[in-house]
Scaffold this motif. Structure first.
Motif, mmCIF file in Angstrom:
data_model
loop_
_atom_site.group_PDB
_atom_site.id
_atom_site.type_symbol
_atom_site.label_atom_id
_atom_site.label_comp_id
_atom_site.label_asym_id
_atom_site.label_seq_id
_atom_site.Cartn_x
_atom_site.Cartn_y
_atom_site.Cartn_z
ATOM 1 N N GLY A 1 -17.618 -85.016 89.034
ATOM 2 C CA GLY A 1 -17.374 -86.004 88.001
ATOM 3 C C GLY A 1 -18.293 -87.210 88.033
ATOM 4 N N GLY A 2 -19.400 -87.113 88.728
ATOM 5 C CA GLY A 2 -20.351 -88.220 88.773
ATOM 6 C C GLY A 2 -21.060 -88.398 87.444
ATOM 7 N N PRO A 3 -21.771 -89.519 87.287
ATOM 8 C CA PRO A 3 -22.471 -89.775 86.021
ATOM 9 C C PRO A 3 -23.616 -88.789 85.806
ATOM 10 C CG PRO A 3 -23.065 -91.418 87.651
ATOM 11 C CD PRO A 3 -21.976 -90.582 88.258
ATOM 12 N N LEU A 4 -23.760 -88.337 84.585
ATOM 13 C CA LEU A 4 -24.835 -87.402 84.242
ATOM 14 C C LEU A 4 -26.069 -88.178 83.794
ATOM 15 C CD1 LEU A 4 -22.775 -84.744 82.277
ATOM 16 C CD2 LEU A 4 -23.296 -84.828 84.719
ATOM 17 N N GLY A 5 -27.189 -87.509 83.764
ATOM 18 C CA GLY A 5 -28.407 -88.115 83.247
ATOM 19 C C GLY A 5 -29.456 -88.433 84.284
ATOM 20 N N HIS B 1 -34.973 -90.419 89.753
ATOM 21 C CA HIS B 1 -34.960 -91.389 88.664
ATOM 22 C C HIS B 1 -33.527 -91.555 88.167
ATOM 23 C CE1 HIS B 1 -39.395 -91.036 87.898
ATOM 24 N NE2 HIS B 1 -39.184 -89.841 88.406
ATOM 25 N N ASP B 2 -33.119 -92.806 87.928
ATOM 26 C CA ASP B 2 -31.799 -93.002 87.332
ATOM 27 C C ASP B 2 -31.899 -92.732 85.821
ATOM 28 O OD1 ASP B 2 -32.677 -95.340 85.987
ATOM 29 O OD2 ASP B 2 -31.588 -96.686 87.307
ATOM 30 N N PRO B 3 -30.778 -92.730 85.097
ATOM 31 C CA PRO B 3 -30.843 -92.434 83.654
ATOM 32 C C PRO B 3 -31.710 -93.406 82.849
ATOM 33 C CG PRO B 3 -28.603 -92.178 84.438
ATOM 34 C CD PRO B 3 -29.395 -92.802 85.571
ATOM 35 N N ASN B 4 -32.011 -94.587 83.412
ATOM 36 C CA ASN B 4 -32.883 -95.562 82.741
ATOM 37 C C ASN B 4 -34.328 -95.459 83.199
ATOM 38 O OD1 ASN B 4 -30.752 -96.760 81.228
ATOM 39 N ND2 ASN B 4 -30.074 -97.752 83.114
ATOM 40 N N THR C 1 -39.027 -80.163 79.619
ATOM 41 C CA THR C 1 -40.430 -80.006 79.213
ATOM 42 C C THR C 1 -41.003 -81.391 79.010
ATOM 43 O OG1 THR C 1 -39.775 -79.811 76.910
ATOM 44 C CG2 THR C 1 -40.061 -77.767 78.116
ATOM 45 N N GLY C 2 -41.824 -81.817 79.911
ATOM 46 C CA GLY C 2 -42.443 -83.128 79.818
ATOM 47 C C GLY C 2 -41.670 -84.208 80.546
ATOM 48 N N ASN C 3 -42.223 -85.399 80.492
ATOM 49 C CA ASN C 3 -41.672 -86.566 81.162
ATOM 50 C C ASN C 3 -40.794 -87.338 80.184
ATOM 51 O OD1 ASN C 3 -41.189 -89.056 82.315
ATOM 52 N ND2 ASN C 3 -43.269 -89.361 83.031
ATOM 53 N N PRO C 4 -39.481 -87.343 80.374
ATOM 54 C CA PRO C 4 -38.597 -88.045 79.448
ATOM 55 C C PRO C 4 -38.722 -89.569 79.540
ATOM 56 C CG PRO C 4 -37.359 -87.247 81.312
ATOM 57 C CD PRO C 4 -38.751 -86.705 81.456
ATOM 58 N N CYS C 5 -39.371 -90.053 80.570
ATOM 59 C CA CYS C 5 -39.486 -91.505 80.763
ATOM 60 C C CYS C 5 -40.676 -92.113 80.004
ATOM 61 C CB CYS C 5 -39.584 -91.826 82.247
ATOM 62 S SG CYS C 5 -38.061 -91.413 83.138
ATOM 63 N N THR C 6 -41.490 -91.302 79.368
ATOM 64 C CA THR C 6 -42.629 -91.826 78.637
ATOM 65 C C THR C 6 -42.399 -91.831 77.131
ATOM 66 O OG1 THR C 6 -43.681 -89.649 78.566
ATOM 67 C CG2 THR C 6 -44.288 -91.120 80.387
ATOM 68 N N LYS C 7 -41.209 -91.442 76.704
ATOM 69 C CA LYS C 7 -40.915 -91.357 75.268
ATOM 70 C C LYS C 7 -40.436 -92.670 74.731
ATOM 71 C CE LYS C 7 -39.941 -86.502 75.559
ATOM 72 N NZ LYS C 7 -39.032 -85.434 75.518
#
Length: 129
Positions: free
Chosen positions: A44-48, A62-65, A123-129
């Motif tokens: 039940g931990g936080p997702l993302g 990486h955290d969700p942010n 697919t790809g780096n979600p942190c650069t969007k």
């Protein structure tokens, strides 16, 4: 998995990297490099949260942010991925990820609760969007 995050944070903040031989581009399969995001947590931990496995044999949490911790070495043994954290004043703790047969999902089983968390390959780096 709350325990996994605590282990990684303590190791990263301590600036301690264990003296192990990390994986390298020649030993890490191509399907494995890149970002993986937690999609389910039986505890039940936080997702993302995300993990990045780099071709140079380092792992970054990486955290969700998209805030990242210091890189840690990883290695592959018998198809499983081991990220080893040296806990200051204690000793090493390994986090073990097991890939699915189609290489699209990694699972982590908590040694404390015996529950799983699952990560999917992005697919790809979600942190650069």
């Amino acid at each position: 998995m709350k325990g996994l995050v605590k282990v990684l944070v303590v190791a990263a903040l301590g600036g301690v990297v264990p003296p192990i031989v990390a994986a390298t581009g020649s030993t890490v399969p191509d399907w494995f490099h890149g970002y993986w995001q937690m999609t389910a947590d039986e505890d039940g931990g936080p997702l993302g949260e995300m993990m990045e496995f780099r071709p140079n044999g380092t792992y970054v949490w990486h955290d969700p942010n998209c805030r990242a911790l210091s890189p840690l070495p990883f290695h592959i043994y018998d198809g499983d991925i081991y990220v080893t954290n040296m806990i200051p004043g204690k000793g090493p703790v390994s986090v073990i990820f097991h890939p699915s047969a189609d290489h699209q999902r990694l699972s982590f089983t908590s040694p404390r609760t015996k529950n799983n968390a699952y990560y999917r390959h992005l697919t790809g780096n979600p942190c650069t969007k």
